[in-house]
Structures are given as structure tokens and as C-alpha cells.
Design a protein around this motif. Structure first.
Motif, PDB file in Angstrom:
ATOM      1  N   UNK A  32       0.833  -1.210   0.000  1.00 33.80           N
ATOM      2  CA  UNK A  32       0.000   0.000   0.000  1.00 33.80           C
ATOM      3  C   UNK A  32       0.862   1.253   0.000  1.00 33.80           C
ATOM      4  N   UNK A  33       1.930   1.249   0.802  1.00 32.75           N
ATOM      5  CA  UNK A  33       2.798   2.428   0.854  1.00 32.75           C
ATOM      6  C   UNK A  33       3.508   2.642  -0.485  1.00 32.75           C
ATOM      7  N   UNK A  34       3.954   1.561  -1.108  1.00 37.03           N
ATOM      8  CA  UNK A  34       4.588   1.689  -2.427  1.00 37.03           C
ATOM      9  C   UNK A  34       3.598   2.212  -3.468  1.00 37.03           C
ATOM     10  N   UNK A  35       2.364   1.752  -3.390  1.00 41.18           N
ATOM     11  CA  UNK A  35       1.320   2.248  -4.285  1.00 41.18           C
ATOM     12  C   UNK A  35       1.080   3.738  -4.046  1.00 41.18           C
ATOM     13  N   UNK A  36       1.019   4.130  -2.795  1.00 45.11           N
ATOM     14  CA  UNK A  36       0.810   5.540  -2.458  1.00 45.11           C
ATOM     15  C   UNK A  36       1.961   6.402  -2.970  1.00 45.11           C
ATOM     16  N   UNK A  37       3.181   5.958  -2.749  1.00 45.90           N
ATOM     17  CA  UNK A  37       4.354   6.711  -3.213  1.00 45.90           C
ATOM     18  C   UNK A  37       4.353   6.796  -4.734  1.00 45.90           C
ATOM     19  N   UNK A  38       4.019   5.700  -5.395  1.00 44.40           N
ATOM     20  CA  UNK A  38       3.950   5.703  -6.855  1.00 44.40           C
ATOM     21  C   UNK A  38       2.899   6.679  -7.358  1.00 44.40           C
ATOM     22  N   UNK A  39       1.764   6.736  -6.679  1.00 43.33           N
ATOM     23  CA  UNK A  39       0.703   7.663  -7.062  1.00 43.33           C
ATOM     24  C   UNK A  39       1.166   9.112  -6.933  1.00 43.33           C
ATOM     25  N   UNK A  40       1.767   9.440  -5.809  1.00 41.43           N
ATOM     26  CA  UNK A  40       2.250  10.808  -5.589  1.00 41.43           C
ATOM     27  C   UNK A  40       3.331  11.151  -6.606  1.00 41.43           C
ATOM     28  N   UNK A  57      -5.609  21.424  -7.966  1.00 43.75           N
ATOM     29  CA  UNK A  57      -4.691  20.302  -8.218  1.00 43.75           C
ATOM     30  C   UNK A  57      -3.795  20.077  -7.005  1.00 43.75           C
ATOM     31  N   UNK A  58      -3.262  21.174  -6.458  1.00 48.82           N
ATOM     32  CA  UNK A  58      -2.410  21.043  -5.277  1.00 48.82           C
ATOM     33  C   UNK A  58      -3.206  20.560  -4.067  1.00 48.82           C
ATOM     34  N   UNK A  59      -4.432  21.036  -3.930  1.00 51.07           N
ATOM     35  CA  UNK A  59      -5.282  20.593  -2.822  1.00 51.07           C
ATOM     36  C   UNK A  59      -5.554  19.100  -2.916  1.00 51.07           C
ATOM     37  N   UNK A  60      -5.824  18.602  -4.107  1.00 48.96           N
ATOM     38  CA  UNK A  60      -6.044  17.161  -4.291  1.00 48.96           C
ATOM     39  C   UNK A  60      -4.800  16.364  -3.931  1.00 48.96           C
ATOM     40  N   UNK A  61      -3.645  16.842  -4.349  1.00 46.94           N
ATOM     41  CA  UNK A  61      -2.388  16.158  -4.044  1.00 46.94           C
ATOM     42  C   UNK A  61      -2.134  16.148  -2.537  1.00 46.94           C
ATOM     43  N   UNK A  62      -2.378  17.264  -1.880  1.00 41.54           N
ATOM     44  CA  UNK A  62      -2.194  17.349  -0.428  1.00 41.54           C
ATOM     45  C   UNK A  62      -3.184  16.428   0.290  1.00 41.54           C
ATOM     46  N   UNK A  63      -4.414  16.337  -0.205  1.00 36.85           N
ATOM     47  CA  UNK A  63      -5.401  15.432   0.389  1.00 36.85           C
ATOM     48  C   UNK A  63      -4.916  13.989   0.316  1.00 36.85           C
ATOM     49  N   UNK A  64      -4.357  13.595  -0.830  1.00 40.96           N
ATOM     50  CA  UNK A  64      -3.812  12.240  -0.947  1.00 40.96           C
ATOM     51  C   UNK A  64      -2.640  12.041   0.016  1.00 40.96           C
ATOM     52  N   UNK A  65      -1.777  13.015   0.117  1.00 39.78           N
ATOM     53  CA  UNK A  65      -0.665  12.902   1.067  1.00 39.78           C
ATOM     54  C   UNK A  65      -1.182  12.747   2.492  1.00 39.78           C
ATOM     55  N   UNK A  66      -2.195  13.504   2.855  1.00 42.08           N
ATOM     56  CA  UNK A  66      -2.776  13.395   4.196  1.00 42.08           C
ATOM     57  C   UNK A  66      -3.352  12.001   4.437  1.00 42.08           C
ATOM     58  N   UNK A  67      -4.036  11.447   3.434  1.00 46.26           N
ATOM     59  CA  UNK A  67      -4.597  10.102   3.569  1.00 46.26           C
ATOM     60  C   UNK A  67      -3.487   9.075   3.765  1.00 46.26           C
ATOM     61  N   UNK A  68      -2.436   9.170   2.961  1.00 45.77           N
ATOM     62  CA  UNK A  68      -1.343   8.207   3.058  1.00 45.77           C
ATOM     63  C   UNK A  68      -0.603   8.349   4.385  1.00 45.77           C
ATOM     64  N   UNK A  69      -0.467   9.580   4.853  1.00 43.08           N
ATOM     65  CA  UNK A  69       0.195   9.798   6.142  1.00 43.08           C
ATOM     66  C   UNK A  69      -0.630   9.176   7.268  1.00 43.08           C
ATOM     67  N   UNK A  70      -1.945   9.345   7.212  1.00 40.58           N
ATOM     68  CA  UNK A  70      -2.829   8.765   8.227  1.00 40.58           C
ATOM     69  C   UNK A  70      -2.730   7.240   8.215  1.00 40.58           C
ATOM     70  N   UNK A 109       3.736   9.969  -9.615  1.00 37.97           N
ATOM     71  CA  UNK A 109       3.086  10.162 -10.917  1.00 37.97           C
ATOM     72  C   UNK A 109       2.431  11.541 -10.994  1.00 37.97           C
ATOM     73  N   UNK A 110       1.727  11.926  -9.956  1.00 37.50           N
ATOM     74  CA  UNK A 110       1.055  13.227  -9.929  1.00 37.50           C
ATOM     75  C   UNK A 110       2.054  14.382  -9.979  1.00 37.50           C
ATOM     76  N   UNK A 111       3.131  14.270  -9.224  1.00 38.44           N
ATOM     77  CA  UNK A 111       4.143  15.332  -9.208  1.00 38.44           C
ATOM     78  C   UNK A 111       4.820  15.431 -10.570  1.00 38.44           C
ATOM     79  N   UNK A 112       5.149  14.297 -11.175  1.00 38.41           N
ATOM     80  CA  UNK A 112       5.774  14.326 -12.504  1.00 38.41           C
ATOM     81  C   UNK A 112       4.834  14.937 -13.543  1.00 38.41           C
ATOM     82  N   UNK A 113       3.536  14.630 -13.433  1.00 35.85           N
ATOM     83  CA  UNK A 113       2.555  15.215 -14.351  1.00 35.85           C
ATOM     84  C   UNK A 113       2.499  16.728 -14.175  1.00 35.85           C
ATOM     85  N   UNK A 114       2.482  17.177 -12.926  1.00 34.22           N
ATOM     86  CA  UNK A 114       2.492  18.614 -12.660  1.00 34.22           C
ATOM     87  C   UNK A 114       3.763  19.264 -13.207  1.00 34.22           C
TER      88      UNK A 114
END
Length: 95
Positions: A24-32, A54-67, A34-39
Motif C-alpha cells: 500500500x505504501x509503495x502504491x501511495x508513493x507511486x501515485x504521488x 490540483x495542489x489541494x487534491x495532491x495534499x489530500x492524498x498525502x494526508x490520507x497516506x500519512x494517516x 506520478x502526480x508530481x511528474x505530471x504537474x
């Protein structure tokens, strides 16, 4: 406390749980990533601006993964402590 016997299935359960967590953590890191590279591509190649949404969505995903990571960390920490205490009791000859 009675002495507990463990077998390979118990260890399999523990390690497969950890394996799933790390997947799950590797999937989360891969997702982030991908999003950063796209940006980055949109900014550098296309000269586009990054919207606040776009930044708010990315931060929301980071918050979810951190939790998720914090929750799993606390779970593993609790179990490790419990087994450490059990190991100490076994070494002292307490049943």
C-alpha cells in the motif's frame, strides 16, 4: 499467562500483513510520484499554471497516506511491544 506456541502460519499472518502494508505504501508513493511528474511536465513543457485545486487534491492524498502510515505504524509498534514483553517473561521463566 500461559505459554503460547507459535507456528509458521502465525508468522505467515504477521509477515503477510506487513507485506500488504508496504505494498500500500509503495502504491501511495507511486501515485504521488506520478502526480508530481505530471504537474512538473505541465509546468515545464506546456507552460501551464498549477491550479490550487490540483495542489489541494495532491495534499489530500498525502494526508490520507500519512494517516494510513501512522495507523499501521502504531499497530505494528503495539504488537512488537507486546511480543517483546512476552519474550522477557519467557526468558525469566514465567509461564
Amino acid at each position: 499467562m500461559s505459554k503460547t506456541n507459535y507456528d509458521a502460519s502465525d508468522l505467515y499472518d504477521a509477515y503477510s500483513f506487513s507485506e500488504r502494508d508496504m505494498d500500500w505504501m509503495l502504491t501511495a508513493i507511486g501515485h504521488i510520484r506520478k502526480e508530481v511528474k505530471q504537474l512538473q511536465h505541465e509546468i515545464t513543457a506546456n507552460g501551464e499554471f498549477v491550479t490550487e485545486q490540483r495542489l489541494t487534491n495532491l495534499i489530500t492524498h498525502l494526508d490520507m497516506y500519512e494517516c494510513l502510515a501512522a495507523s499501521r505504524f502504531e499497530s505494528h509498534k503495539h504488537l512488537a511491544t507486546a511480543y517483546l514483553i512476552e519474550c522477557g517473561e519467557i526468558k525469566r521463566g514465567q509461564p
